[in-house]
Write a protein that holds these residues in place. Structure first.
Motif: not given
Length: 715
Positions: A602-629
């Motif tokens: 279960g831990q391997l599967w959960g970490g696998l999914a989270q690892g995929l997110g980091c590579v393929l899709s997940e991103r916290v983004a701010y604009d030039g004024d520090g506003q969360l997008l």
């Protein structure tokens, strides 16, 4: 053994902080900064205080003298910045709490927040990075035939737990009972006591069911302290539960590092020197474990490879953003992705197969000992991991099929990764008792957020005592159960907490035998044989004094356990849309002695999914004024079921740890360490016919489309 925690959760009978509603409970909400950095010029709360149902409105001026939040100085000379419970004269990030409202209902508190007049004069919080640590060792043994450079820019990610943060504080006599969604109840107790200037024994912290954490609940937050202060001030239970937007804005975030390096190798593809530069953004304040990711990234390099000379520089700096902290993997993925990108690029430069160049450069991990920079590294058979990966993945066949598909115009890639990961240091506590009814009660200083801790601990106790797990009740997450503890983080719980539980169980077994006057205790699920007579556990409990029926243990690990593993990913990219499909993953993991294979999987599967997110899709983004997008799931892309690989093969090749008596290593973070470099290497392999430039993270469909169709525009 299936997880004993699941039936209640599946029936909706879990008990989370927001489910707890003591009589007279009132609700807290926060007015948050809408500006990234600046001076507070106006803060008027009188109208809010007069609104129906409002009991109190607090600003920083109302809080009096309080202590500072703690920071673990893993890097002694690095700068620290404790949080303000409420912003005083200035704000330092969007989402920072500026005022707190307590009302009879959540709705009344939220309405009152909108009646507060807040004006902030925009300012700047300059980021002045400074070098805070360096790891060095060895000396280059040969001139370089090839010098390879690589850079990995990690996107910020959000520790997206199913249950957002929550806190409920109840006055109890002169003290407090505080329910927190936390990984570290004992740390929460100590932090609250220090900041509130009261004795720790006046604070009880309880972590009930916790719906995920991933590092985001490892440290105390300003909101937790404010809820406790309000409860003491009003003499009533006060509860706060974050919205998803609250957590996107003000909870700690992870990754966000920039890592670059050069790897030298000779004409035979043998590595001769590694130089790396790591930059970690700290955000606006330093949580307790703020420096754990940076320290881990620096001390892991050069990973599983025997590189004669290594130099790693680390710098860090503040910014007007959410605070950065540990996130599942905590620096290990940053190290693994840099070294694995360098190794793959070295293979290409030397005209060598990626698996073969890894074999040529392995350190011998079969005996524990110091690496080139002096870090003590646990056992691991890295050559065997590569062999197992090659065989299970049918590697040669995959390469042949890849060549055929490429010739037909497909964009396909294969990537491999080999990794090592430290799995926690220090100590943990445990208590095991034989109860009057013949059952056993076990309490741990560790805690759980979905790992199945109660199941594993019951198995450890049962095996040590010779009983069945159903006879063992496990308690965790309550500071009233034990004098002290650490909690669950850094993949340490089984290795250190499990060893404490095993030692406490063995101690209890020895105490019972001594009290019964027998040299060797022959036990079974129902009782013990004493001089030819079988006594049930309840009969034994009745014969023994209470002291003989209770054993406590504080286990301190002499060394840190290190896990390892090898992974292969196969990807295909649609050249018309840039969409990547992870077609296949093969993963061989070494987690040492495994207590429960089901929990590990279960831990391997959960970490696998989270690892995929980091590579393929997940991103916290701010604009030039520090506003969360990326303040909602409309903009922040966690993986979905359709994003999971089409085929996954999981296997294990355990080597017992030399760092603890249980022989266990960590596994909870392995997926975030193994999968990202393998998938990133596969993506880079897929686009290699078009460009050899390094992909930024996440490698979205737009990024991949540009790499294929307009590679000259990549920077």
């Amino acid at each position: 053994m299936p997880r004993r925690e699941d039936p209640a959760l599946l029936r909706g009978q879990g008990r989370f902080v927001d489910d707890i509603a003591p009589e007279g409970c009132v609700f807290a909400e926060f007015l948050r900064s809408t500006v990234a950095a600046g001076a507070i010029t106006t803060l008027e709360v009188a109208d809010a205080r007069d609104m129906p149902g409002v009991l109190a409105v607090y600003t920083a001026a109302d809080l009096g003298d309080t202590g500072a939040s703690a920071v673990n100085r893993l890097i002694p000379d690095a700068p620290v910045r404790p949080f303000d419970i409420l912003a005083r004269d200035r704000v330092t990030s969007v989402g920072q709490p500026v005022a707190a409202i307590v009302a009879e209902t959540r709705e009344a508190a939220r309405d009152a927040a909108e009646a507060i007049w807040l004006d902030i004069e925009d300012g700047e919080t300059p980021d002045r990075p400074q070098t805070v640590a360096r790891w060095q060792g060895g000396k280059a043994t040969a001139n370089a035939a090839h010098r390879i450079a690589a850079r990995v820019d990690h996107a910020r990610v959000a520790p997206f737990a199913l249950e957002p943060r929550a806190c409920l504080a109840e006055p109890v006599g002169d003290g407090l009972r505080v329910w927190m969604s936390t990984q570290t109840p004992f740390r929460g107790r100590d932090d609250l006591a220090r900041i509130l200037n009261i004795a720790p024994d006046l604070v009880q912290v309880i972590a009930p069911d916790v719906g995920g954490a991933f590092g985001g609940k490892a440290s105390i937050y300003p909101e937790d302290v404010m809820v406790a202060l309000a409860a003491r001030d009003l003499g009533r239970p006060v509860k706060w539960a974050a919205t998803r937007s609250d957590d996107f804005m003000a909870a700690t975030q992870g990754r966000g590092a920039a890592s670059s390096g050069t790897l030298d190798c000779d004409g035979d593809g043998r590595f001769t020197a590694l130089e790396a530069q790591l930059h970690f953004d700290l955000g606006s304040w330093t949580p307790y474990s703020a420096y754990a990711p940076a320290r881990n990234a620096g001390r892991i390099l050069p990973g599983p490879y025997a590189i004669p000379a290594v130099s790693v520089d680390l710098d860090a700096g503040f910014s007007a953003t959410a605070p950065m902290n540990i996130y599942r993997g905590a620096g290990r993925p940053e190290a693994a992705m840099l070294i694995e990108r360098l190794v793959d690029k070295a293979a290409h430069a030397a005209g060598c197969d990626p698996l073969e160049i890894r074999r040529r450069n392995l350190r011998d991990g079969r005996n524990p000992g110091p690496g080139v920079t002096g870090e003590w590294i646990d056992t691991g058979d890295y050559a065997a991991l590569l062999d197992a990966l090659e065989n299970r993945a049918v590697y040669a066949q995959k390469r042949a099929v890849q060549a055929t598909r490429r010739a037909a115009g497909e964009v396909v890639g294969i990537g491999t990764a080999l990794y090592i990961e430290p799995c926690g240091q220090g100590w943990e506590t445990a208590r095991v008792a034989l109860l009057p009814d013949g059952a056993f009660a076990a309490h741990t200083g560790s805690s759980a957020q979905g790992q199945g801790r109660q199941t594993a601990w019951a198995q450890i106790v049962a095996e040590a005592l010779g009983v069945t797990p159903d006879r063992v009740a496990v308690g965790e997450g309550d500071t009233a159960d034990l004098p002290d503890g650490i909690g669950a983080l850094a993949s340490r719980s089984t290795a250190i907490g499990g060893s404490a539980m095993m030692r406490a169980s063995e101690k209890l077994r020895a105490q019972i035998a001594a009290a019964l006057g027998i040299d060797r205790m022959e036990s079974d699920p129902d009782g013990v044989w004493v001089h030819g007579t079988h006594l049930g556990w309840a009969d034994i409990a009745a014969r023994l004094p209470e002291a003989a029926r209770l054993a406590e243990e504080t286990f301190t690990a002499p060394h840190e356990a290190w896990a390892s593993g090898a992974a292969l990913a196969q990807v295909a990219i649609d050249p018309d849309t840039g969409r990547a499909t992870v077609e296949d993953i093969t993963w061989i993991d070494d987690a040492g002695h495994v207590v429960n294979p089901l929990l590990v999987e279960g831990q391997l599967w959960g970490g696998l999914a989270q690892g995929l997110g980091c590579v393929l899709s997940e991103r916290v983004a701010y604009d030039g004024d520090g506003q969360l997008l990326t303040g909602s799931l409309m903009d922040y892309a966690v993986p979905r079921a359709a994003d999971m690989p089409r085929a996954v093969t999981l296997d294990k090749l355990p080597t017992p740890s030399a760092a603890n008596p249980l022989g266990a290593k960590g596994v909870g973070e392995a997926g975030c360490i193994a999968i990202p470099p393998a998938v990133l290497n596969a993506l880079q392999d897929a686009i290699l016919p078009f460009t050899d430039k390094d992909l930024p993270l996440p490698a979205t469909s737009e990024t991949l489309w540009r790499a294929i169709n307009t590679p000259e525009e990549m920077t």
